[in-house]
Design a protein around this motif. Structure first.
Motif, PDB file in Angstrom:
ATOM      1  N   ARG A 188      32.799 -18.671  55.117  1.00 49.83           N
ATOM      2  CA  ARG A 188      34.247 -18.696  55.300  1.00 49.83           C
ATOM      3  C   ARG A 188      34.938 -19.713  54.378  1.00 49.83           C
ATOM      4  N   VAL A 189      34.610 -19.614  53.094  1.00 48.35           N
ATOM      5  CA  VAL A 189      35.287 -20.439  52.082  1.00 48.35           C
ATOM      6  C   VAL A 189      35.824 -19.536  50.966  1.00 48.35           C
ATOM      7  N   ALA A 190      34.949 -18.935  50.191  1.00 48.60           N
ATOM      8  CA  ALA A 190      35.370 -18.218  48.990  1.00 48.60           C
ATOM      9  C   ALA A 190      35.616 -16.741  49.245  1.00 48.60           C
ATOM     10  N   ALA A 191      36.559 -16.178  48.490  1.00 48.10           N
ATOM     11  CA  ALA A 191      36.789 -14.736  48.457  1.00 48.10           C
ATOM     12  C   ALA A 191      37.332 -14.379  47.071  1.00 48.10           C
ATOM     13  N   ASN A 192      36.991 -13.197  46.598  1.00 44.39           N
ATOM     14  CA  ASN A 192      37.537 -12.749  45.322  1.00 44.39           C
ATOM     15  C   ASN A 192      39.041 -12.546  45.481  1.00 44.39           C
ATOM     16  N   ARG A 193      39.806 -13.059  44.543  1.00 42.16           N
ATOM     17  CA  ARG A 193      41.256 -13.014  44.738  1.00 42.16           C
ATOM     18  C   ARG A 193      41.920 -11.804  44.090  1.00 42.16           C
ATOM     19  N   ARG A 194      41.110 -10.902  43.546  1.00 36.59           N
ATOM     20  CA  ARG A 194      41.653  -9.701  42.905  1.00 36.59           C
ATOM     21  C   ARG A 194      41.378  -8.505  43.813  1.00 36.59           C
ATOM     22  N   LEU A 195      42.376  -8.074  44.571  1.00 34.82           N
ATOM     23  CA  LEU A 195      42.225  -6.933  45.463  1.00 34.82           C
ATOM     24  C   LEU A 195      42.585  -5.655  44.709  1.00 34.82           C
ATOM     25  N   LEU A 196      41.658  -4.704  44.681  1.00 27.80           N
ATOM     26  CA  LEU A 196      41.843  -3.480  43.917  1.00 27.80           C
ATOM     27  C   LEU A 196      42.329  -2.345  44.806  1.00 27.80           C
ATOM     28  N   GLY A 197      43.182  -1.524  44.260  1.00 26.02           N
ATOM     29  CA  GLY A 197      43.665  -0.348  44.973  1.00 26.02           C
ATOM     30  C   GLY A 197      42.753   0.837  44.758  1.00 26.02           C
ATOM     31  N   PRO A 198      43.085   1.996  45.324  1.00 24.88           N
ATOM     32  CA  PRO A 198      42.261   3.212  45.195  1.00 24.88           C
ATOM     33  C   PRO A 198      42.033   3.641  43.747  1.00 24.88           C
ATOM     34  N   ASP A 199      42.966   3.289  42.869  1.00 27.58           N
ATOM     35  CA  ASP A 199      42.837   3.687  41.462  1.00 27.58           C
ATOM     36  C   ASP A 199      42.024   2.687  40.642  1.00 27.58           C
ATOM     37  N   GLY A 200      41.507   1.651  41.307  1.00 24.78           N
ATOM     38  CA  GLY A 200      40.714   0.653  40.597  1.00 24.78           C
ATOM     39  C   GLY A 200      41.527  -0.443  39.945  1.00 24.78           C
ATOM     40  N   LYS A 201      42.849  -0.373  40.063  1.00 26.43           N
ATOM     41  CA  LYS A 201      43.725  -1.388  39.484  1.00 26.43           C
ATOM     42  C   LYS A 201      44.002  -2.488  40.516  1.00 26.43           C
ATOM     43  N   VAL A 202      44.329  -3.704  40.024  1.00 20.66           N
ATOM     44  CA  VAL A 202      44.656  -4.801  40.923  1.00 20.66           C
ATOM     45  C   VAL A 202      45.966  -4.513  41.633  1.00 20.66           C
ATOM     46  N   THR A 203      45.902  -4.546  42.957  1.00 21.92           N
ATOM     47  CA  THR A 203      47.110  -4.299  43.737  1.00 21.92           C
ATOM     48  C   THR A 203      47.684  -5.573  44.327  1.00 21.92           C
ATOM     49  N   MET A 204      46.825  -6.609  44.521  1.00 18.25           N
ATOM     50  CA  MET A 204      47.326  -7.869  45.064  1.00 18.25           C
ATOM     51  C   MET A 204      46.461  -9.024  44.588  1.00 18.25           C
ATOM     52  N   MET A 205      47.094 -10.149  44.321  1.00 17.88           N
ATOM     53  CA  MET A 205      46.388 -11.383  43.999  1.00 17.88           C
ATOM     54  C   MET A 205      46.297 -12.211  45.264  1.00 17.88           C
ATOM     55  N   LEU A 206      45.067 -12.515  45.658  1.00 15.52           N
ATOM     56  CA  LEU A 206      44.834 -13.336  46.839  1.00 15.52           C
ATOM     57  C   LEU A 206      44.943 -14.796  46.411  1.00 15.52           C
ATOM     58  N   GLN A 207      46.137 -15.368  46.531  1.00 12.76           N
ATOM     59  CA  GLN A 207      46.337 -16.749  46.095  1.00 12.76           C
ATOM     60  C   GLN A 207      45.604 -17.714  47.020  1.00 12.76           C
ATOM     61  N   SER A 208      45.583 -18.975  46.655  1.00 13.74           N
ATOM     62  CA  SER A 208      44.732 -19.927  47.367  1.00 13.74           C
ATOM     63  C   SER A 208      45.151 -20.157  48.805  1.00 13.74           C
ATOM     64  N   SER A 209      46.348 -19.787  49.166  1.00 15.71           N
ATOM     65  CA  SER A 209      46.807 -19.924  50.547  1.00 15.71           C
ATOM     66  C   SER A 209      47.892 -18.890  50.808  1.00 15.71           C
ATOM     67  N   TRP A 210      48.044 -18.500  52.056  1.00 16.48           N
ATOM     68  CA  TRP A 210      49.194 -17.636  52.379  1.00 16.48           C
ATOM     69  C   TRP A 210      50.395 -18.474  52.807  1.00 16.48           C
TER      70      TRP A 210
END
Length: 489
Positions: A188-210
């Motif tokens: 429960r520390v690291a996560a990839n911050r590049r969330l990909l959509g169905p088309d394989g493109k980045v749909t959201m950047m998971l920044q260091s905090s919400w």
């Protein structure tokens, strides 16, 4: 000439010249003459900026926990090797060169056997003298506000302190009979911050905090919308429920032992260690706090390196509260403890120590060549804005295309540690491990700050790192992978 022909006066001259030659000889020659045993010397100094110092995202308002610049000198049959990690956000080429040279002189080695890295905490200063020096050279520098601390003075003081500390540490070097290797899962520390959509493109950047700094978030939102991706502070529920994605979930420890006595520990873990941003409250973040705890608990000097965490963040688990800092620190400390308790030791001899270096030249996104950029930067008929833009590009282009970027590796028996530049994607770290699947392989990134360095595919995927922030292009990946193969041959 026979010995009988040497007069007393001539004898004195020969003795004097011999002594003078030894005194003026490079320290490297002295280091080479040392017994073929392994020793290490550890040093650490305070690297906290003064109040009011401009850290780019904010100015320093307080020091919650001090920052440090800490290093290890490895003495063996080869010339000494110096590894150093600094609690700063970045270190550019000009600053790194100066620091590297001074540490090399102090250790009696050559600059290419010194590797300096930052941990990339964001409530921390940077060593970025390259652009400011290039602007000043052309009369394009902007005066500092009255009373604001001078970066050149602060950086020089930190370099000088660390150099003197290194010199002093050599007098207290400790023998090493064994090295240890270990790893543990970090939860429960690291996560990839590049969330990909169905088309394989980045749909959201998971920044260091919400719970992101509102001012900085609004600035980044403009770019995000222009480039077609969302930011997680606007979608906190989605951020919390996002998958961890591609990460390296393990913290790895390379330790040095004198019999059963631990001497030093080098740990490696890949993520942005960024709980908060832009508050002006200086801290080494959870990685620095965990490092301090483990150093106290083991009695062994602890040097922590950030791995290839360019596309990794805390954003899935972080609400930027004091409780979050406590939680991350405890989980990191727990992982380091579990890794330490699983240490496997093996004997080490001086002949088992090998330092490897190679230089790569990387392609930029710029349409101009370094020569063209120099022409614009030096052309007083151009607007100040155009000249400043050319200077900023030129400083990077000269480094990555003309000077080249150093890559390093340390072999200790059948273990390998790779030392890389800048904000690498975690895929490079995983690739290094695959190059030697039978060996214990660690990676430290965040050496010289040149850019985000994504995979070739990431440029097609889009997102903040390759599109907004990177100044290199997709052709960098095969060049770096080939450099890594050379180091891990």
């Amino acid at each position: 000439m026979t010995s009988a022909m040497i007069t007393p006066v001539l004898k004195r001259r020969i003795v004097l010249l011999s002594a003078l030659s030894f005194a003026l000889a490079p320290q490297y020659a002295f280091a080479q003459a040392q017994p073929a045993t392994v020793k290490v010397a550890a040093f650490a100094v305070d690297a906290s900026p003064p109040i009011g110092y401009d850290m780019s995202y904010s100015k320093v308002v307080s020091i919650e926990d001090p920052l440090s610049a800490r290093g290890l000198v490895i003495l063996s049959a080869e010339a000494p090797v110096v590894l150093m990690a600094v609690d700063w956000i970045a270190l550019d080429g000009l600053t790194r060169d100066a620091w590297q040279k001074r540490l090399a002189q102090a250790a009696g080695t050559t600059p290419d056997r010194v590797s300096i890295h930052v941990l990339h905490q964001h409530e921390a200063p940077g060593g970025r003298l390259g652009v400011s020096s290039a602007l000043e050279k052309r009369g394009l520098d902007t005066p500092r506000p009255a009373g604001e601390p001078d970066p050149k003075v602060f950086i020089e003081q930190t370099i000088a302190k660390s150099t003197e500390a290194l010199k002093a540490s050599l007098l207290q070097s400790k023998p090493v009979t064994h090295i240890g290797t270990s790893q543990a899962l970090v939860e429960r520390v690291a996560a990839n911050r590049r969330l990909l959509g169905p088309d394989g493109k980045v749909t959201m950047m998971l920044q260091s905090s919400w719970n992101y700094n509102p001012r900085i978030h609004q600035e980044q939102l403009v770019t995000a919308r222009r480039n077609g991706y969302r930011l997680s502070p606007d979608y906190p529920d989605e951020a919390r429920n996002a998958p961890e994605g591609v990460i390296d979930p393990y913290v790895k420890i390379l330790s040095f032992w004198n019999g059963d006595q631990p001497v030093a520990a080098l740990s490696y873990y890949a993520t942005h260690p960024q709980l908060t941003l832009g508050t002006g409250v200086v801290r080494p973040d959870f990685v620095g706090l965990a490092r301090t705890r483990r150093e106290a608990e083991t009695g062994a000097f602890h040097l922590h390196f950030n791995g290839a965490g360019g596309n990794i963040s805390l954003g899935k688990y972080n609400d930027a509260t004091p409780e979050a800092l406590k939680g991350f620190t405890e989980r990191m400390t727990d992982a380091l403890t579990r890794a330490w308790n699983s240490t496997k030791k093996q004997p080490i001899a001086a002949s088992d120590v090998e330092w490897r270096s190679t230089t790569v030249r990387l392609p930029t996104k710029f349409t101009e060549t370094p020569a063209q950029l120099r022409s614009i930067a030096d052309d007083t008929s151009k607007t100040r804005e155009d000249r400043e833009a050319a200077v900023r590009k030129l400083v990077l282009a000269e480094r990555v295309q003309e000077t080249g970027i150093e890559l390093h590796a340390l072999r200790l028996g059948d273990t390998y540690s790779v030392y890389m530049p800048s904000e690498l994607f975690v895929e490079y770290q995983l690739a290094a491990q695959k190059m030697r699947p039978q060996n214990f392989v660690t990676m430290a990134a965040y050496g010289e700050a040149i850019s985000y360095i994504g995979t070739a595919k990431s440029y097609w995927e889009g997102g903040y790192e390759p599109i907004t922030a990177s100044q290199l292009n997709e052709k960098a990946e095969p060049i770096l992978l080939e450099g890594m193969k050379t180091l891990l041959r």
